[in-house]
Write an enzyme that holds these catalytic residues in place. Structure first.
Site, PDB file in Angstrom:
ATOM      1  N   ILE A 106      -1.633  -6.099   2.928  1.00 14.89           N
ATOM      2  CA  ILE A 106      -1.139  -5.685   1.610  1.00 14.89           C
ATOM      3  C   ILE A 106      -2.300  -5.569   0.640  1.00 14.89           C
ATOM      4  CG2 ILE A 106       0.320  -6.368  -0.341  1.00 14.89           C
ATOM      5  CD1 ILE A 106       2.113  -7.787   1.727  1.00 14.89           C
ATOM      6  N   HIS A 107      -2.325  -4.495  -0.106  1.00 17.31           N
ATOM      7  CA  HIS A 107      -3.381  -4.264  -1.101  1.00 17.31           C
ATOM      8  C   HIS A 107      -3.330  -5.352  -2.171  1.00 17.31           C
ATOM      9  CE1 HIS A 107      -5.708  -2.266  -4.250  1.00 17.31           C
ATOM     10  NE2 HIS A 107      -6.171  -1.446  -3.316  1.00 17.31           N
TER      11      HIS A 107
END
Length: 346
Positions: A227-228
């Protein structure tokens, strides 16, 4: 005061600005005035829809107001892939074995599928980074409180896509290893193409056979299911609600896809529908909680101090005005997520 309400046509200019600020990570918030206007119109029609049950075509867009200024937006798609399949990669294990050679290998593979088609989808989330965690929680959870108020419009399962990892040049190692081999487009270009059109072009050009993960570059393998950093706040809130990373990832950047049983989420399990009593002085035991007016067509939600006594919700006059509530009307109320209770004043 922070308030979440349905989007209006007059919100279009600020929504346009948010679409630009969101960058390439929120494909359901396209940087295109006509597309945004179309989404707002679709949302207005969905909120006005009076049928007992939704058709699955509905799209609901909300905005977050801070003292009258729109500072965030988030949406619900009643049925992911209603008009076309919702594509994702299914992460699974394939066994290669040979009794003669005494070899038994378990190989990680990715298979394109549309298993998630038809699920309720949370999408279009954007909140200014300068806002508090309280604002993020209010905007994210407002969608769940709306679904609690109009439960018959939504299905049983729900999903949300998280943006995957990008490098310093906004390129996706996952996309470069797979998608770029079949599209002569870099990651920002394909994200823009998806935002403007649809995912159907992917099915026409992407391989339908399994992708053997061990054959991918290390950077691409390491990006699978990640996940960014910009999505850490929304991910934290969704995780505490009860969403979990499933066996699916985004077909563009390999980001995690979170899923859940809608009725098992914290907000749906903990929500109570109570009669309202407006009072300038709250009874003992008042605490911060999320309160909505429990209307599907004129929905509004805020965080405020309130007390619950004998199944009656006591609220202050300013809360009643903000949510258009009067004595005897019903409201939907849920507690704050545990980690955020100590940050109510943030």
């Amino acid at each position: 005061m922070l308030i979440v309400r349905p989007v209006r046509i007059s919100d279009l200019p600020v929504i346009e600005t948010m679409a630009v600020d969101s960058g390439i990570g929120v494909t359901s918030l396209p940087s295109n005035r006509e597309k945004l206007y179309e989404k707002i119109q679709t949302s207005l029609a969905a909120f006005e829809h009076e049928a007992v049950a939704g058709t699955g075509r509905e799209y609901y867009m909300f905005v977050l107001e801070d003292d009258g200024q729109v500072v965030g937006t988030a949406s619900i798609s009643a049925s992911a892939g209603f008009e076309e399949p919702f594509y994702s990669y299914r992460s699974e294990t394939m066994v290669h074995a040979s009794r003669a050679l005494q070899v038994n290998n378990r190989i990680h593979v990715l298979t394109m599928c549309h298993d998630l088609t038809g699920m309720v989808q949370l999408c279009g989330f954007f909140c200014k980074r300068s806002l508090s965690l309280r604002a993020y929680e209010l905007l994210s959870r407002a969608r769940l409180l709306y679904m609690a108020a109009a439960r018959e419009r939504f299905g049983r399962r729900i999903l949300v896509e998280m943006q995957g990892m990008l490098d310093d040049n906004a390129q996706s190692p996952f996309w470069d290893a797979i998608g770029r081999r079949f599209f002569n487009m870099d990651f920002p270009q394909v994200e823009q193409a998806f935002a403007q059109r649809s995912k159907t072009f992917i099915a026409e050009l992407m391989p339908t056979y399994p992708i053997y993960v061990p054959l991918l570059p290390d950077q691409a393998q390491n990006a699978i299911g990640q996940i960014h950093p910009d999505f850490e706040r929304p991910f934290s809130i969704l995780s505490r609600e009860g969403f979990e990373a499933d066996d699916y990832i985004d077909i563009f950047d390999g980001g995690a896809v979170l899923t859940a049983e809608l009725d098992q989420l914290f907000s749906l399990r903990q929500q109570r529908q109570l009669a309202v009593e407006v009072s300038p002085v709250l009874p003992d035991g008042a605490e911060e909680m999320l309160i909505s007016n429990h209307r599907s067509d004129q929905f509004a939600l805020s965080q405020a101090r309130a007390s619950i006594v004998d199944d009656v919700l006591f609220i202050m006059p300013d809360t009643a005005r903000a949510l258009s509530l009067t004595n005897g009307q019903r409201a939907c109320v849920v507690p704050l997520l545990a980690e955020n209770k100590g940050r109510a004043a943030a």
